[in-house]
Design an enzyme around this catalytic site. Sequence first.
Site, PDB file in Angstrom:
ATOM      1  N   ASP A 148       8.691  -4.072  -1.168  1.00 54.02           N
ATOM      2  CA  ASP A 148       7.423  -3.375  -1.372  1.00 54.02           C
ATOM      3  C   ASP A 148       6.929  -2.733  -0.070  1.00 54.02           C
ATOM      4  OD1 ASP A 148       5.328  -2.549  -3.037  1.00 54.02           O
ATOM      5  OD2 ASP A 148       5.095  -4.538  -3.926  1.00 54.02           O
ATOM      6  N   ASP A 203       2.057   1.770  -9.544  1.00 52.39           N
ATOM      7  CA  ASP A 203       2.384   0.834 -10.618  1.00 52.39           C
ATOM      8  C   ASP A 203       2.108   1.425 -12.000  1.00 52.39           C
ATOM      9  OD1 ASP A 203       3.020  -0.951  -8.681  1.00 52.39           O
ATOM     10  OD2 ASP A 203       1.468  -2.413  -9.175  1.00 52.39           O
TER      11      ASP A 203
END
Length: 407
Positions: A148, A203
């Site tokens: 990430d 997301d």
Amino acid sequence: MRKLLLGLACCLVLNAGAQKFENLAQTPPMGWNSWNTFALDINEQVVKDMADLFAKNGLKEAGYEYIVIDDGWSLKERDKNGNLVPDPKKFPSGMKALADYVHSKGFKFGIYNCAGSHTCGGYPGGRGHEYQDALLYASFGVDFLKYDWCSTGKLYAPEAYATMRDALHTAGREVLFSICEWGDNDPWSWAPETGHMWRTTGDIYCCWDCEYIRDKGLPTQWSAWGVWPILHMRKDIRKYAGPGHWNDPDMLEIGKCMNAAEDRSHFALWCLSAAPLILGNDLRTANQDTWDIIKNTEVIAIDQDKLGIQGFEYSCSDSLSVWVKPLEGGDWAIGFVNLSQKTKNIVFDWKTNIINDDLAKRTLDANTTEYKLRDLYQHKDLKSTTKKPLVANIGSHDILLLRLSKK
């Protein structure tokens, strides 16, 4: 000092030929990830349950391979030696035992971390510990790493991810490297040399068309988007996808909150986009509609087609979106999506819709070639061919997904 310099020199020698593992992800990766349903509340039993259901319900035969733990698996601090420590309450048997369990079921095991000082959930990140962490992952038996981009400060993304890539290669265990910096640094322009898949957007959220401010008790907030906006966030990047390197519009929300029609469209559109198929639902509560969608091997075959060309939206008007993907052997996949709130009657004249794909250097021209039509959700061949216009009824937010083969 001499020992330190010798150690650094040795490290440089080891890294001289470092690269990503080239034989992985020759088709878009398929599997399951814990984040979409469980967020930080993940544990050993959930992962074992998913592995059991993968095996019991034939997901291996359908092509699913990776079972991945996302954020929240470690303690909040590294140990005195700087190592990440699995949370003993969540994972009492340890990561090596859990990876062994997943492997024993015939699947591969994945894990999560972050290029910054901390993960998005506030756990220790990988910055400054890349080689140490890579060796730890190898000792666990990790086959997939999602990396990430939280708490990164002024880090330069291409270099930060290349460092982790090199560390994984030096550790010596083949690991599929999933880059997750949300498309902020144009990863498609540099990530093909670094990772096997890269996020193209922020997301996803479980809805057809929405924006949602996501926090879930996390240190930061960010927006997440539904299926339809996610698909339209990036333009002109399909040329960067192909065997070993894929655009990733994020994980699947099948079986969570949308209706069966929207789930069918979501799944088919990801397949038409040659996207990784990473499930995000709780398989323990999946209904038959969900199993039917995620195990539909005819639809999956569109995604896993070895030609490796990402599809595209050919047209969108009057609440009808048409998506096209060229396939190996001269076949085509075409999806007709009803964007309206009511059932839609469509008439699509193949002969007046000559579809050119400059990327694949292919043309779909029903005036010169006749194609048979197969409905991939109904698992049946249509009586008509491209000699006559297609006439069909499509429910709200549903998709008619066809495979065209030369007659």
